[in-house]
Design an enzyme around this catalytic site. Sequence first.
Site, short mmCIF file in Angstrom:
data_model
loop_
_atom_site.label_atom_id
_atom_site.label_comp_id
_atom_site.label_asym_id
_atom_site.label_seq_id
_atom_site.Cartn_x
_atom_site.Cartn_y
_atom_site.Cartn_z
N ASN A 116 21.16 54.73 54.74
CA ASN A 116 20.19 54.04 55.61
C ASN A 116 20.80 52.77 56.19
O ASN A 116 21.62 52.12 55.56
CB ASN A 116 18.90 53.74 54.85
CG ASN A 116 18.90 52.34 54.26
OD1 ASN A 116 18.58 51.36 54.93
ND2 ASN A 116 19.28 52.24 52.98
N PHE A 120 15.74 46.07 57.40
CA PHE A 120 14.57 45.29 57.00
C PHE A 120 13.46 45.34 58.06
O PHE A 120 12.90 44.31 58.45
CB PHE A 120 14.94 43.82 56.74
CG PHE A 120 15.81 43.56 55.56
CD1 PHE A 120 16.06 44.54 54.60
CD2 PHE A 120 16.40 42.31 55.38
CE1 PHE A 120 16.87 44.28 53.50
CE2 PHE A 120 17.20 42.04 54.29
CZ PHE A 120 17.45 43.02 53.35
N SER A 189 21.66 43.78 50.62
CA SER A 189 21.61 44.88 51.57
C SER A 189 22.81 44.79 52.51
O SER A 189 23.15 43.70 53.00
CB SER A 189 20.33 44.83 52.40
OG SER A 189 20.41 45.73 53.48
N ASN A 191 22.83 45.97 55.48
CA ASN A 191 22.34 46.26 56.83
C ASN A 191 21.87 45.05 57.62
O ASN A 191 21.39 45.19 58.74
CB ASN A 191 21.22 47.30 56.75
CG ASN A 191 21.69 48.60 56.14
OD1 ASN A 191 22.78 49.07 56.47
ND2 ASN A 191 20.90 49.15 55.23
N THR A 192 21.98 43.86 57.04
CA THR A 192 21.73 42.62 57.76
C THR A 192 23.04 41.86 57.84
O THR A 192 23.59 41.52 56.79
CB THR A 192 20.65 41.76 57.06
OG1 THR A 192 19.40 42.46 57.08
CG2 THR A 192 20.48 40.42 57.75
N LYS A 228 18.69 40.64 43.30
CA LYS A 228 19.18 42.02 43.37
C LYS A 228 20.59 41.99 43.92
O LYS A 228 20.85 41.42 44.99
CB LYS A 228 18.27 42.86 44.29
CG LYS A 228 18.62 44.35 44.29
CD LYS A 228 17.54 45.15 45.00
CE LYS A 228 17.78 46.65 44.88
NZ LYS A 228 16.69 47.44 45.48
N ASN A 257 21.72 47.54 44.34
CA ASN A 257 21.33 47.95 45.68
C ASN A 257 22.19 49.13 46.12
O ASN A 257 22.91 49.72 45.31
CB ASN A 257 21.50 46.77 46.65
CG ASN A 257 20.48 46.78 47.78
OD1 ASN A 257 20.16 47.83 48.34
ND2 ASN A 257 19.97 45.61 48.14
#
Length: 359
Positions: A116, A120, A189, A191-192, A228, A257
Amino acid sequence: MRFYPTFFKLAFSWMDAEKAHKIGFQGIRAAHRSGAGRVLARMTAPDASLRTEALGLSFPSPFGLAAGFDKEGHGIEALTELGFGHVEVGTITGQAQPGNEKPRLFRLIEDRAVINRMGFNNDGAAAVAPRLKSARAALQKAHRDIRPIIGVNIGKTKVVDLDDATEDYLVSARSLAPAADYLVVNVSSPNTPGLRLLQNVETLRPLLRAVGDAADEAAGRHVPLLVKIAPDLSNEDIDDVAKLALDLKLDGIIATNTTISREGLASDTAKVESIGAGGLSGAPLKQRSLEVLRRLKGAVGDDLVLIAVGGVESPQDVQERLEAGATLVQGYTAFLYEGPFWAARINKGLVKLRQASGR
């Protein structure tokens, strides 16, 4: 109850993964609204022997749903009716944001995995806070003995500069902490852009201290605070985070994560490469997340609550994490492949494992 894998293959495997997730989640919520969820809850309720004390809270089961499934707090009650002992909502950011461009969710069915790069996507802290408050009150009313727990996972708004990240996290903490049973700072994450840089302990220290203080002040009580971390951290960085968590007297660490690694996948290499960037979750993450858990346990002992997540599919997986030092265990990706009765099967399997071992 094992009809779902066949149903998944026929109904969902060919469909865009995000669309399939949306349809499935709408079905779960519809069951709740119709009243069927309350009937279902009587069959899926965790056995009393699974009650777990952690973070100063009583969890109906050590097994819960990881952040990512319910990003905005729309289905907390419905998800607890499936047997999850807790639901972690999020990741939620200080400002509403649409997330990354679609497509951004991809299945690797051969690996029982997902990639993915959602980014967010959520309505923002101010919009989510009333949903959390409502869900918490409803759960309290429906469960007079011990109710399912609501965790809240917060992250950085994409358009906010890293230099201003702390204040952005504080917006979320102040809005969401009053209705949260526990709060998670997500700095892991992939993805940021730049987010994982916040895992550096010198950056992480003031961020966690500020979030903890703001959450407690906003809630008028101590809100358990966890961080996390990514499975891609080096062992030395894991040790540094563990030391920091002890120094700051955090309540716990969530490990782990998603990963940016693509090693050891059974899926076609060209297919994986065509998907591109994103965090990998599911079965391929099992071994590394377990390694991180064991290293953390060796570093923090019994001083912190460890929540294990990553590659958890079966009751045996959950029990292995508990024996390796976790107090609580979360799953997500296998939920997509196993269907709505997955949590109930995990709970029943845990009871059988404990009975068989004489625990």
